[in-house]
Design an enzyme around this catalytic site. Sequence first.
Site, mmCIF file in Angstrom:
data_model
loop_
_atom_site.group_PDB
_atom_site.id
_atom_site.type_symbol
_atom_site.label_atom_id
_atom_site.label_comp_id
_atom_site.label_asym_id
_atom_site.label_seq_id
_atom_site.Cartn_x
_atom_site.Cartn_y
_atom_site.Cartn_z
ATOM 1 N N ARG A 138 0.854 -1.178 0.000
ATOM 2 C CA ARG A 138 0.000 0.000 0.000
ATOM 3 C C ARG A 138 0.895 1.235 0.000
ATOM 4 N NH1 ARG A 138 -4.415 2.742 0.125
ATOM 5 N NH2 ARG A 138 -4.584 4.614 1.389
ATOM 6 N N ASP A 159 -0.490 8.219 1.505
ATOM 7 C CA ASP A 159 -0.056 9.601 1.700
ATOM 8 C C ASP A 159 -0.627 10.122 3.009
ATOM 9 O OD1 ASP A 159 1.338 9.521 -0.667
ATOM 10 O OD2 ASP A 159 -0.336 10.291 -1.854
ATOM 11 N N CYS A 182 -8.741 7.414 5.161
ATOM 12 C CA CYS A 182 -7.295 7.193 5.250
ATOM 13 C C CYS A 182 -6.887 6.146 6.286
ATOM 14 C CB CYS A 182 -6.584 8.517 5.477
ATOM 15 S SG CYS A 182 -6.874 9.662 4.107
ATOM 16 N N ASP A 206 -4.405 18.865 -6.582
ATOM 17 C CA ASP A 206 -3.485 17.895 -5.994
ATOM 18 C C ASP A 206 -2.058 18.328 -6.311
ATOM 19 O OD1 ASP A 206 -2.092 15.481 -5.344
ATOM 20 O OD2 ASP A 206 -3.900 14.324 -5.787
ATOM 21 N N ARG A 254 0.662 16.271 -5.165
ATOM 22 C CA ARG A 254 1.475 15.165 -4.667
ATOM 23 C C ARG A 254 2.501 14.667 -5.668
ATOM 24 N NH1 ARG A 254 -3.059 11.291 -2.279
ATOM 25 N NH2 ARG A 254 -4.206 12.272 -3.974
HETATM 26 ZN ZN LIG Z 1 -7.644 11.509 4.992
#
Ligand SMILES: [Zn+2]
Length: 417
Positions: free
Chosen positions: A240, A243, A258, A327, A329
């Site tokens: 996995r 973030d 998350c 985003d 990232r």
């Molecule tokens: Zn989250």
Amino acid sequence: MSTNTDGHIRLTSHPNRYSAARYPIKWGAATARERGPVIGPVTSPSDRNAIGAYGGSYSLYRALAVSSGALNPLIRPDLTNTTPAVDMGPFPQWSEPNRIVSLDPWGHRVTLDFPGEVAEGLDIRPTIAITKARLTIPEFQARDQKWITTDGEIVRASGDIAVTKAAVDPVWFLPGIASRFQIGEDKLRRTLFEQTGGIYPELVTRPDLSVFLPPIGGITLYIFGDPAAISDRKRTLTCRVHDECNGSDVFGSDICTCRPYLVHGIAECVKEAQRGGAGLIVYNRKEGRALGEVTKFLVYNARKRQEGGDQAATYFERTECVAGVQDARFQQLMPDVLHWLGITRIDRFVSMSNLKYDAIIESGIEIVERVPILAELVPPDAQVELEAKKAAGYYVPDREQSKTDLKNVVGRKLDEF
Ligand SMILES: [Zn+2]
């Protein structure tokens, strides 16, 4: 720039003053000796061959410690007994052109590869550390049915899980970063210089220095089972890539998936290790899609207060309104750490992110199966995010099930907390 003990500031960033580095870096070379160490201490400016300072964003706390008198600026770390708890590499990927550009693949081996230099007093510091730990995950103990089973080795009788973990600081090879983003190196250097308020003048004045130690968060790896299985194509790997989301990961905030997905990923990693393979969690410090937690909380307010409530239909729009981008990232750098681990195939990829999947595949790593989050683990308020992401390209095993009207997926209002 360096501060001498007499208090004078000497600028070392002037283009006329640099001479060939005593310790040149040949990025991508096949051995550590040939590649050369990345030297970024402020203790001996003449030895430096990198822009920035060791420790990423923590170099600023070091500055506070020095300025308040708590830390001697000339002190050098005593690295006795700090070598990696398990071997890692070298792998062929370490010297493949432009395969790894955002971390130093030799960063954990400093005292092994340059013992003479370290003994002579050259201030080379590791940018990667590998150790061992045990995890206690409350969810595994709390659930009615046994989520993971005890085997005495990976999962102990107490329920503790044995892991190997590694911390990785960012080390950017600027020509490689530029090529990854398909921009010119000059433009990259100039933009980094400008967007950090000019904090690193050497980005623009020292084109001879190609390596930058950026003040950003790093990566933590959690490895389940035999670390040697990660790169062994005869054994299986569950992975996995996660973030950071402090609100959910640590505090259990229910607006997103998350932590539930992270815990689900850990369970899958444990099971893979128990089957004789390896599990891997990659934890990237990229809070709030790398836009930061302040931006994230502003977006939460904007989402919850908008007309029609917090809807999946406008999920990405609200982020873009606040941050100017959905985003930041940049998943194109993310696979570097997988290549550092020698990975060529991921058998079970515990993520629904199409962006992560695409970046990994494009970097040459095979993904056999994608594992979505268990529906029962999704908190009600997190349906907004999940449905919005599914509509935007998130992996869904059965597309038929995802024909949801996004306007009907509405979360809690601010006054309902
Ligand atoms: Zn989250």
